[in-house]
Design a protein around this motif. Structure first.
Motif, short mmCIF file in Angstrom:
data_model
loop_
_atom_site.label_atom_id
_atom_site.label_comp_id
_atom_site.label_asym_id
_atom_site.label_seq_id
_atom_site.Cartn_x
_atom_site.Cartn_y
_atom_site.Cartn_z
N TRP A 22 -41.81 101.93 -48.53
CA TRP A 22 -42.79 101.69 -48.63
C TRP A 22 -43.99 102.81 -47.85
O TRP A 22 -43.75 102.93 -46.25
CB TRP A 22 -43.40 100.79 -48.99
CG TRP A 22 -42.73 100.32 -50.09
CD1 TRP A 22 -41.93 98.42 -49.65
CD2 TRP A 22 -42.01 100.75 -51.30
NE1 TRP A 22 -41.16 98.79 -51.40
CE2 TRP A 22 -41.73 99.69 -51.70
CE3 TRP A 22 -42.30 101.66 -52.78
CZ2 TRP A 22 -40.58 99.29 -52.37
CZ3 TRP A 22 -42.82 101.77 -53.33
CH2 TRP A 22 -41.48 99.98 -54.41
N PRO A 23 -45.02 103.17 -48.35
CA PRO A 23 -45.73 104.18 -48.11
C PRO A 23 -47.02 102.99 -46.83
O PRO A 23 -46.43 102.24 -47.56
CB PRO A 23 -46.39 105.24 -48.45
CG PRO A 23 -46.48 104.43 -50.47
CD PRO A 23 -45.11 103.74 -49.53
N LYS A 38 -48.87 98.10 -44.64
CA LYS A 38 -47.19 98.94 -45.64
C LYS A 38 -46.58 97.27 -46.04
O LYS A 38 -47.02 96.43 -45.48
CB LYS A 38 -46.50 99.06 -44.25
CG LYS A 38 -45.00 99.58 -44.66
CD LYS A 38 -44.37 100.46 -43.79
CE LYS A 38 -44.87 101.92 -43.55
NZ LYS A 38 -44.00 102.41 -43.11
N SER A 39 -46.23 97.39 -47.04
CA SER A 39 -45.47 96.58 -47.66
C SER A 39 -43.97 96.03 -46.90
O SER A 39 -43.29 97.24 -46.28
CB SER A 39 -44.82 96.99 -49.21
OG SER A 39 -43.76 95.59 -49.46
N VAL A 135 -51.63 92.15 -38.12
CA VAL A 135 -51.51 90.22 -38.74
C VAL A 135 -49.75 91.45 -39.93
O VAL A 135 -50.35 91.78 -41.15
CB VAL A 135 -52.54 90.15 -39.53
CG1 VAL A 135 -52.52 89.58 -39.75
CG2 VAL A 135 -53.55 90.77 -38.56
N SER A 136 -49.54 90.11 -39.87
CA SER A 136 -47.63 90.13 -40.45
C SER A 136 -47.96 89.16 -41.48
O SER A 136 -48.72 87.60 -41.92
CB SER A 136 -47.05 89.95 -39.92
OG SER A 136 -45.68 89.42 -41.03
N ALA A 137 -48.30 89.33 -42.74
CA ALA A 137 -48.58 88.46 -44.00
C ALA A 137 -47.47 88.35 -45.30
O ALA A 137 -46.89 89.38 -45.20
CB ALA A 137 -49.71 88.79 -44.90
N LYS A 138 -47.02 87.23 -45.32
CA LYS A 138 -45.96 86.46 -45.63
C LYS A 138 -45.99 85.66 -46.67
O LYS A 138 -46.60 84.29 -46.47
CB LYS A 138 -45.15 86.51 -45.34
CG LYS A 138 -43.58 86.14 -46.13
CD LYS A 138 -42.12 85.98 -45.31
CE LYS A 138 -40.54 85.97 -45.71
NZ LYS A 138 -39.54 85.99 -45.05
N ALA A 148 -44.49 88.24 -51.97
CA ALA A 148 -45.30 89.42 -51.45
C ALA A 148 -45.15 88.86 -49.91
O ALA A 148 -45.32 88.35 -49.27
CB ALA A 148 -46.60 89.71 -51.81
N CYS A 149 -45.32 90.35 -49.44
CA CYS A 149 -45.64 90.68 -47.75
C CYS A 149 -46.02 91.99 -47.31
O CYS A 149 -45.98 93.09 -47.71
CB CYS A 149 -43.71 90.43 -46.65
SG CYS A 149 -42.34 91.33 -47.03
N ALA A 150 -46.54 92.31 -46.35
CA ALA A 150 -46.97 93.49 -45.78
C ALA A 150 -47.45 93.36 -44.57
O ALA A 150 -48.02 91.67 -43.80
CB ALA A 150 -48.11 93.74 -46.31
N ASP A 151 -47.24 94.04 -43.30
CA ASP A 151 -47.22 94.68 -41.70
C ASP A 151 -49.25 95.09 -42.40
O ASP A 151 -49.36 95.58 -42.46
CB ASP A 151 -46.64 94.75 -40.96
CG ASP A 151 -46.04 94.07 -41.41
OD1 ASP A 151 -45.34 92.77 -41.17
OD2 ASP A 151 -45.08 94.68 -41.62
#
Length: 161
Positions: A22-23, A38-39, A135-138, A148-151
């Motif tokens: 993913w971009p 970014k996902s 920040v890594s979110a999950k 969903a998750c993203a950095d």
């Protein structure tokens, strides 16, 4: 001939699935604050914007977020990791949806539903830590499946004083 075309198509599809990333999206970019994400879900991206980066310093700001659910949300858990120089320095987790415990308007939504939120967010922190970090979110559901998750990459040089 048909067999070779089919084989070539399968190889191309496999290559695309293995190499797709993913971009990186820009959430905000101003003089003293930059936030990108970014996902980290290989099957799904999502949309997130902040109306005005400068509002983040006021502790309440408006966002827009959208995603199509691949999994139902009966229960929803969030885990956040703050990473500096490749090392996790802070971890936070919370139940957002659960039996008799609903903090979000989309608790109880079903697979395939389109979630869209536009409005204020108050993260509950006095200030965003200064410096460059990730920040890594999950978000996971009752089946421990990633919703969903993203950095998020944060570059914060805001002066709060």
């Amino acid at each position: 001939m048909k067999t070779s075309n089919t084989l070539l198509l399968i190889l191309v599809l496999l290559y695309i699935n293995d190499s797709t990333e993913w971009p990186t999206h820009t959430v905000c970019k101003e003089d003293n604050l930059e936030i990108y994400y970014k996902s980290c879900d290989p099957q799904q991206d999502f949309a997130l914007t902040i109306d005005h980066c400068s509002d983040i310093a006021t502790h309440t700001f408006n966002i827009r977020a959208a995603i199509v659910l691949r999994h139902s949300i009966e229960e929803l858990y969030v885990k956040l990791d703050m990473i500096i120089n490749g090392k996790t320095v802070l971890t936070y987790s919370e139940t957002l949806c659960g039996p008799g415990h609903y903090k979000l308007i989309f608790c109880g939504k079903k697979k395939g539903e389109h979630l869209y939120y536009e409005g204020p967010v108050t993260p509950g922190i006095k200030e965003i830590p200064q410096g460059d970090y990730t920040v890594s979110a999950k978000l996971t559901n009752q089946d421990h499946v990633t919703v969903a998750c993203a950095d998020f990459t944060v570059k914060n040089n805001l002066d709060y004083y």
